[in-house]
Enzyme design. Structure first.
Site, PDB file in Angstrom:
ATOM      1  CB  SER A 244      -0.606   0.129   1.420  1.00  0.00           C
ATOM      2  OG  SER A 244       0.132   0.347   2.107  1.00  0.00           O
ATOM      3  CE  LYS A 245      -1.460   6.795  -2.833  1.00  0.00           C
ATOM      4  NZ  LYS A 245      -2.741   6.154  -3.184  1.00  0.00           N
TER       5      LYS A 245
END
Ligand code: GLU
Length: 482
Positions: A244-245
Site C-alpha cells: 500500500s501507499k
C-alpha cells in the site's frame, strides 16, 4: 483450439498501480506467448469515482511499459444498455428477481446480526407471491434486480493458479445485478463483457477469487461457456503486509518519475509470482514471452522488494545502448531544468553520458548526482563537503592545483594526474587528500567517476574555473565542522 482472448480491465478510479500493472503484464505475456488477442477494457460504470484523466493516465502507463493491446480500449460506460438487456433476459428466464427491500431495511437486518458477523441477504423478495410482486412493480416502487442463486448444489472451478475451488451455493448471497437507478454491478457487467468479447482466460488479482463463483453462476444462467480462471497472488510489502501507499510509491507513474526504466519495471513485475524455468533474474521481454507459462505462476504471496527493483534498474541502465539512453537522459535533464545542450556539444554529451552510465542506478543520477557534468549550476553536497573539505590548507592547495593545471601541456588523463601527484609530493601530502577535495570541487559529490577522467571531460577551462571557485568558497566559509 479456439483463439486465445484475454483482457485487462482496470477501473479508472486511481492510477495504474504495480498490482494492476502486473495483471496487465501477465495477460499480455500470455496473449503474446499464445499468439492470442489482448483486449483493454475500462471498467468505468462507477460514474462518481471514475475519471477520464485517470483513464488517460492508465493508458499512458501501459504504453510506457510497452504493453500494447490489440482491441479496445472499450468503455463499459458505453455499454450500459447492453448490461440492462442482459439483466432483463436473466429476469425473464427466472434467474433474477426484483428486490424491493430498502437500504434502511437491509441495514437494520444487518445490524441485528451483529457487527463483524457475515450477513447475507435473507431472500425476502425472492419469495414474494407473484401478485404482490406485480402489484409493487405496478406501483413503481424502486427495486434492485438480484440474481437467484440455486439453493442447493455447489459451484466449483479449477483455477490455473489456485487449483480446485468449491463453494456451496447456499453460502452465496443473492447478489445484486442492477441497482435501483439501473446501473449494473460489477458482477453483471464483467460477465456480460467477458461473454460478448469471447474472453477465453480471465487472469486477474487474487482479490477476485471470491467473486468467481458468483460470476460462474451468471455464465451458467446465460448458457455461456465459462472461461479459464487464473488468479494472481497478492503483492506484499517488505514487511509482509499488503502493498500500500505506506510502503512508498505504488503507481507505475511514480516509478517512472523516480527514473526507473520501463524494461526494468516490467522485468521486476514479471517475477512477482512467476519464476522462469531457468530461474534467471534479468529477463528481457522477448524471452519472457517465449517462456511464460500460467502453470508456473505461484499462489504464494509475492513480496515487493524496492531494493531489488533498484538493482534491476541499474542492470538495465548499464546495459542500455547509448542511442536509447541519450534521449532518456536528455528528457530527464530537461525535466530537471538543466540546459545541457548549451553546456556540452554533441560528442562530449555522449561521452559524459557513457561515463556516468557505468555507475547510475536510476535516470535521476544524471540530473541529481550527475548535475555538474551538464551544468555549472550545481551545489556541493553536504556529505561531500563534510568528508573531504576538512583540511584548512585545502583552499590554498586547490588554488595552486588550478594554477598548475593552467599550464599542463595536454589536458588529458595522464598529464592532469601527473600534475596533481607532483603537487601533492612537493607539499608532502597524500594525493588522496587532493583528489577527494578536487572531486568535490568539480562534481559537488563525494563519489563520482575517476577524477582525471572527469577533468579531461570537463576540459581545462572548466576544471580550473571550478577549482578556483571551490578555493574561494573554502576561504570565505568557515571550515566544515567535523
Ligand atoms: N475492474 C476490476 C478491477 O479493477 C477488474 C476485475 C476483473 O478483471 O474481473 O479490479
Amino acid at each position: 483450439m479456439a483463439e486465445i482472448r484475454v483482457r485487462f480491465a482496470p477501473s479508472p478510479t486511481g492510477y495504474l498501480h504495480v498490482g494492476g500493472a502486473r495483471t496487465a503484464l501477465y495477460n499480455w505475456l500470455f496473449a503474446r506467448h499464445q499468439e492470442g488477442t489482448f483486449i483493454l477494457r475500462i471498467e468505468d460504470t462507477d460514474a462518481d469515482r471514475s475519471k477520464p484523466e485517470l483513464t488517460a493516465a492508465i493508458l499512458d502507463s501501459l504504453k510506457w511499459l510497452g504493453l500494447n493491446w490489440d482491441e479496445g480500449p472499450f468503455h463499459q460506460s458505453d455499454r450500459l444498455d447492453r448490461y440492462r438487456a442482459v439483466a432483463r433476459e436473466l429476469e425473464r428466464v427466472g434467474h433474477a428477481y426484483p428486490c424491493f427491500c430498502t437500504p434502511e431495511e437491509l441495514q437494520l437486518k444487518r445490524s441485528r446480526v451483529g457487527s463483524g458477523r457475515p450477513w447475507k441477504y435473507d431472500r425476502t423478495c425472492r419469495n414474494l407471491p407473484e401478485p404482490e410482486r406485480q402489484k409493487r412493480l405496478a406501483e413503481k416502487i424502486p427495486y434492485v434486480l438480484r440474481f437467484r442463486v440455486p439453493e442447493t448444489g455447489e459451484t466449483s472451478f479449477e483455477d490455473r493458479v489456485f487449483g480446485a475451488i468449491k463453494v456451496e451455493n447456499q453460502e452465496i448471497e443473492d447478489f445484486v445485478l442492477l441497482r435501483s437507478d439501473g446501473q449494473p454491478t460489477y458482477h453483471l457487467s464483467v460477465v456480460a463483457d467477458d461473454v460478448d468479447m469471447l474472453i477465453t482466460h480471465v487472469i486477474r488479482g487474487a482479490d477476485h477469487l471470491s467473486n468467481t463463483p458468483k460470476q460462474i453462476l451468471v455464465y451458467n444462467a446465460l448458457g455461456a461457456n465459462t472461461p479459464v480462471f487464473a488468479h494472481l497472488p497478492l503483492i506484499l510489502g517488505p514487511d509482509r503486509q499488503r502493498l500500500s501507499k505506506r510502503h512508498g510509491a505504488t503507481s507505475v507513474g511514480a516509478y517512472r518519475d523516480q527514473g526507473i526504466l520501463p524494461e526494468a519495471l516490467v522485468n521486476f513485475l514479471a517475477l512477482l509470482g512467476w519464476t522462469p524455468p531457468g530461474g534467471e533474474e534479468i529477463f528481457p521481454p522477448e524471452a519472457m514471452v517465449r517462456e511464460f507459462d500460467l502453470a508456473a505462476v505461484s499462489k504464494s504471496n509475492a513480496v515487493f522488494d524496492p531494493e531489488k527493483l533498484a538493482w534491476m534498474n541499474s542492470q538495465y541502465l548499464r546495459s542500455l545502448s547509448l542511442d536509447r539512453l541519450q534521449p532518456l537522459v536528455e528528457a530527464e535533464l530537461e525535466a530537471a531544468g538543466v540546459q545541457a545542450a548549451t553546456f556540452l556539444p554533441g560528442e562530449s554529451f555522449q561521452k559524459t553520458v557513457a561515463l556516468l552510465q557505468t555507475r547510475a542506478r536510476t535516470l535521476k543520477d544524471f540530473s541529481q548526482g550527475g548535475r555538474a557534468f551538464f551544468s555549472d549550476d550545481f551545489e556541493y553536497a553536504a556529505d561531500a563537503r563534510k568528508k573531504f573539505w576538512k583540511d584548512p590548507a585545502l583552499h590554498d592547495l586547490l588554488r595552486q592545483l588550478a594554477e598548475r593545471l593552467e599550464s599542463v601541456e595536454a589536458f588529458d588523463i595522464a598529464q592532469t594526474e601527473e600534475c596533481l601527484r607532483k603537487l601533492a609530493e612537493e607539499k608532502g601530502i597524500k594525493a588522496g587528500l587532493l583528489i577527494n577535495a578536487a572531486r568535490v570541487a568539480l562534481t559537488g559529490q563525494a563519489v563520482a567517476p575517476g577524477l582525471f577522467e572527469v577533468m579531461a571531460l570537463l576540459g581545462r577551462q572548466r576544471t580550473v574555473g571550478r577549482l578556483l571557485r571551490a578555493a574561494e568558497h573554502l576561504s570565505s566559509s568557515a571550515p566544515a565542522k567535523l
